[in-house]
Design an enzyme around this catalytic site. Structure first.
Site, PDB file in Angstrom:
ATOM      1  N   CYS A 196       0.811  -1.463   0.146  1.00 30.90           N
ATOM      2  CA  CYS A 196       0.001  -0.084   0.261  1.00 30.90           C
ATOM      3  C   CYS A 196       1.113   0.960   0.177  1.00 30.90           C
ATOM      4  CB  CYS A 196      -0.734  -0.002   1.247  1.00 30.90           C
ATOM      5  SG  CYS A 196      -0.071   0.363   2.672  1.00 30.90           S
ATOM      6  N   CYS A 245       3.111   1.864   2.553  1.00 29.35           N
ATOM      7  CA  CYS A 245       3.974   1.426   2.206  1.00 29.35           C
ATOM      8  C   CYS A 245       5.454   1.495   1.543  1.00 29.35           C
ATOM      9  CB  CYS A 245       4.893  -0.591   1.551  1.00 29.35           C
ATOM     10  SG  CYS A 245       3.118  -1.541   2.289  1.00 29.35           S
ATOM     11  N   ASP A 293      -1.640  15.174 -28.396  1.00 32.94           N
ATOM     12  CA  ASP A 293      -0.619  15.249 -29.822  1.00 32.94           C
ATOM     13  C   ASP A 293      -1.448  15.912 -31.446  1.00 32.94           C
ATOM     14  OD1 ASP A 293       1.706  14.916 -31.703  1.00 32.94           O
ATOM     15  OD2 ASP A 293       0.009  13.166 -31.769  1.00 32.94           O
ATOM     16  N   ASP A 303       6.031  10.632 -28.678  1.00 34.13           N
ATOM     17  CA  ASP A 303       4.697  10.795 -27.000  1.00 34.13           C
ATOM     18  C   ASP A 303       4.881  10.452 -25.963  1.00 34.13           C
ATOM     19  OD1 ASP A 303       3.430  12.152 -29.113  1.00 34.13           O
ATOM     20  OD2 ASP A 303       1.835  11.056 -29.698  1.00 34.13           O
ATOM     21  N   ASP A 329      -0.173   9.152 -29.340  1.00 36.12           N
ATOM     22  CA  ASP A 329      -0.266   7.500 -30.429  1.00 36.12           C
ATOM     23  C   ASP A 329       1.294   7.427 -30.656  1.00 36.12           C
ATOM     24  OD1 ASP A 329      -0.294   9.305 -32.138  1.00 36.12           O
ATOM     25  OD2 ASP A 329      -0.787   8.058 -33.918  1.00 36.12           O
TER      26      ASP A 329
END
Length: 733
Positions: free
Chosen positions: A15, A18, A432, A631, A627
């Site tokens: 978690c 931690c 983009d 990027d 895409d």
């Protein structure tokens, strides 16, 4: 002395508490300048002074904090470790579910008016208290030991997380039942009340939630490996007038390399001789190949199109543009702050309060009853059981399961619950341009036809080329018949266009500059083409026998749903922006057409990630939609990276959310779904705590038996699950 970076793999974190504990332990160490621990990738990036502390000591610090650590493993090694861990967790859950199923049947014996029925008596006969004890003990101390271990580490670190609540609640039910078992052994006439099923089922349900959460985050990003695959392995180097094929790693600055048509440029270099055009879309994102001549820089891993050239190496392999992108992605993923689980924050306050209430309740009842231990203990246990965190533990994973399931049905794939939380807070979305907002390929949008043979000759010439522009022109001329054209001596002029003889006429086809240098273009036609170029269009012109014959204007056009997507985002109160490597006039035209708020043009990959980081420093929560390989750094830096499913694997793996297909309207739907899911989680926390807060005072005054407390706990769980299932009916616009 400059700080050195050491990357570590950290295992055993469950978690946010931690990862915070590991990060604090490392940052306290002498010689450590800064440590960033990433819960999702189970990694730590530590910047340290090698004269004061060694990497081995960093590992020991992590181990002292209660976790396993090792110097950064290879992708294959880490995948093997994670797969082994996940399979072990699956086996434990299956075992827990099998052992808990018989105990589930015993719950009927606690229901008034049913515990004397034939079914209840049959259950009692088959599943005796001894069998219940054996089954519950295996679940409690073998399968559930991880919660005790986690609770110990949390308390040692002066905090309280979900593990503390689970250990506390299950132990109270288990040990109360054990005491009842011993009491009945001593006096068989005593009517004992067993709640072994409470602890067993609780552990099983929470294991299921953690398993589902682990599955969502176990598939760590493959972006770095994907980027590394793009790098060339070998290069042709010229030494003593001879060609030698050598590994790219052996190239040195100053070496002269030879790159033939169709080959990848092996490393960053500068052209010495030859002319060509190079596909740099992996870096710039733009579909139009870039003309290269002597003195121009070329980038490693880009693709050479139509001309061979010699170039001098200008950078080492670890300094190339692609290597820089890899480093940017790696660092951006390494410093991402892990999600702070709301349940852990609540438990940090809730656990101490419940403990105090239970102790005070026990003390008051001991005084009030004149020291009757059994009754005092039963009331205190009822307080602990009603406070048991079953619903609190289910609140987040059930909503995330339901939300991500709804997303998957709609074509939105979240990589984990933490991405749902961040996406709900997004106030700025950067797109983009090429391949994201636009179609990603050139299309002929305008034509000047000044010659009877212009279209036929253009089709015949472009049919000889594999260039992306040629394909766009041929698509536009698909109904033009060029069969009667007799083509001779057609050859490419690298970086410029093509020349040849068609039906006996000398024909040149290529860029505006190439044609304008060789023929005079009348002012009217020239003015039209200048307007096209100012609008960002790519020009393909033709001359026949030294006379201007016509031209095409090509443009990458917006997707048909792009404007609607932008409008919906703005309705959600989200600011929109466009970031592109293309020239400003093109980007501004696209932005104006779609109604986008802000424009950032001529952006290289590192510029895009710097842009995201700059907006984050201003307090914005930023999503980046892209895409392409170019990027990847921005997708990794953004609070939420949204990658297009039809894009590159690298973009998909680097992003936090993947859109299946390429419907841009999924972007506003992603934010809408995230916000709905987070509202649902907050509602779940309310219902999870409402039962506890209402039941604790009732239990404290002795009006709530432990079995009723267990029933109320189950009721809170049912409420949470039912509320989470409502997400399936959310209508996304």
């Amino acid at each position: 002395m400059e700080a050195k970076r050491q990357d570590l793999n950290v295992f055993g974190m469950t978690c946010a508490a931690c990862s915070t504990r590991v990060e604090k332990s490392l940052n306290k160490a002498v010689g450590v300048e800064k440590a960033n621990v990433n819960l999702v990738t189970e990694s730590a990036a530590v910047y340290y002074d090698p004269e004061q502390i060694a990497p081995e000591q960093l590992i020991e610090i992590v181990k002292h904090a209660g976790y396993d650590a090792a110097e950064k493993m290879s992708k294959e090694e880490k995948d093997a470790v994670l797969e082994k861990q996940f399979k072990r967790e699956v086996r434990r859950f299956i075992l827990s579910a099998i052992l808990a199923l018989p105990l589930l049947l015993t719950m009927v014996t606690h229901i008034p008016y049913l515990h004397h029925t034939a079914f209840a008596m049959g259950v009692d006969a088959v599943i005796s208290p001894t069998i219940q004890l054996i089954l519950a003990t295996v679940i409690q101390f073998y399968i559930g030991w991880r919660f005790y271990d986690g609770a110990y580490k949390s308390l040692r670190g002066k905090s309280a997380n979900m593990d503390v609540l689970v250990a506390l609640g299950t132990s109270s039910a288990y040990f109360y039942s054990l005491a009842e078992y011993v009491r009945q052994l001593v006096n068989p006439n005593v009517e004992a009340h067993y709640y072994f099923e409470t602890s067993a089922i609780l552990i099983t349900l929470i294991l299921l939630g953690k398993l589902l959460e682990s599955y969502a985050t176990s598939k760590t990003t493959q972006s770095i490996a994907g980027l590394l695959k793009l790098q060339s392995k070998e290069a042709v180097v010229l030494r003593e007038n001879q060609e030698w094929k050598v590994p790219v790693d052996e190239l040195a600055i100053g070496d002269v390399i030879l790159v033939r048509p169709g080959e990848k440029v092996p490393i960053d270099a500068v052209v010495l001789s030859g002319e060509t055009s190079v596909d740099e879309s992996m870096i710039s994102g733009e579909p139009v190949p870039v003309e290269k001549k002597a003195g121009d820089a070329v980038i490693g891993s880009t693709v050479n199109f139509d001309g061979g050239f010699q170039a001098r190496v200008t950078k080492r392999m670890d300094e190339t543009v692609l290597s820089t992108i890899i480093q940017l992605v790696e660092e951006a993923q390494g410093v991402k702050a892990p999600i702070q689980r709301l349940a852990d924050r609540i438990s940090g306050i809730f656990v101490p309060i419940v403990l105090v209430i239970a102790v005070v309740t026990f003390a008051i009842w001991m005084i009030a009853t004149g020291g009757v231990l059994d009754q005092s203990l039963q009331v205190a246990i009822a307080v602990l059981v009603i406070a048991c965190p079953c619903a609190l533990g289910l609140a987040t994973p059930t909503a995330i399961m339901s939300g991500t399931g709804k997303g998957a049905e709609s074509g939105i794939l979240f990589k984990g619950g933490e991405h749902l939380e961040r996406t709900a807070k997004v106030d700025t979305v950067i797109f983009d341009k090429t391949g994201t907002l636009t179609e990603g390929k050139l299309r002929v949008t305008n034509m000047l036809d000044n010659h009877v043979d212009f279209k036929r000759f253009a089709g015949a010439m472009e049919a000889q080329s594999e260039h992306p522009i040629a394909k766009a022109v041929l698509a536009y001329l698909e109904n033009v018949d060029e069969n009667e054209v007799r083509a001779e001596k057609i050859r490419a002029k690298a970086g410029h266009g093509m020349v040849g003889v068609l039906n006996g006429a000398k024909v040149s086809l290529g860029s505006y500059r190439f044609i304008a240098q060789s023929v005079a273009i009348e002012k009217e036609a020239d003015d039209v083409m200048q307007q096209w170029m100012q609008a960002g269009q790519t020009i393909v012109a033709m001359s026949i026998d030294g006379v201007f014959a016509g031209a095409f204007g090509l443009l990458d056009t917006p997707r048909k749903e792009a404007k609607e997507a932008i409008s919906r985002l703005q309705e959600l109160g989200v600011k929109t922006a466009i970031a592109s490597g293309d020239q400003r006039v093109v980007v501004e035209n696209i932005a104006a057409e779609l109604g986008i708020d802000d424009v950032y043009a001529e952006q290289l990959p590192n510029d895009k990630s710097d842009l995201v980081a700059g907006l984050q420093k201003q307090g914005h929560v930023v999503a980046f939609v892209g895409d392409g390989i170019n990027d990847a750094p921005a997708l990794a830096t953004a609070d939420t990276g949204i990658s297009i499913g039809t894009g590159t694997d690298i973009a998909i793996e680097t992003g936090d959310v993947t859109l299946v297909g390429h419907q841009l309207t999924l972007v506003p739907q992603t934010i809408q779904l995230s916000r709905a899911t987070m509202r649902n989680i907050r509602q779940n926390f309310f219902w999870a705590l409402a039962y506890n807060c209402a039941g604790i005072p009732i239990a404290a005054i002795g009006l709530l038996a432990p079995w009723v407390a267990g029933l109320a706990m189950a009721g809170s769980s049912v409420s949470v699950v039912a509320n989470a299932l409502r997400l399936k009916r959310v209508k996304l616009k």
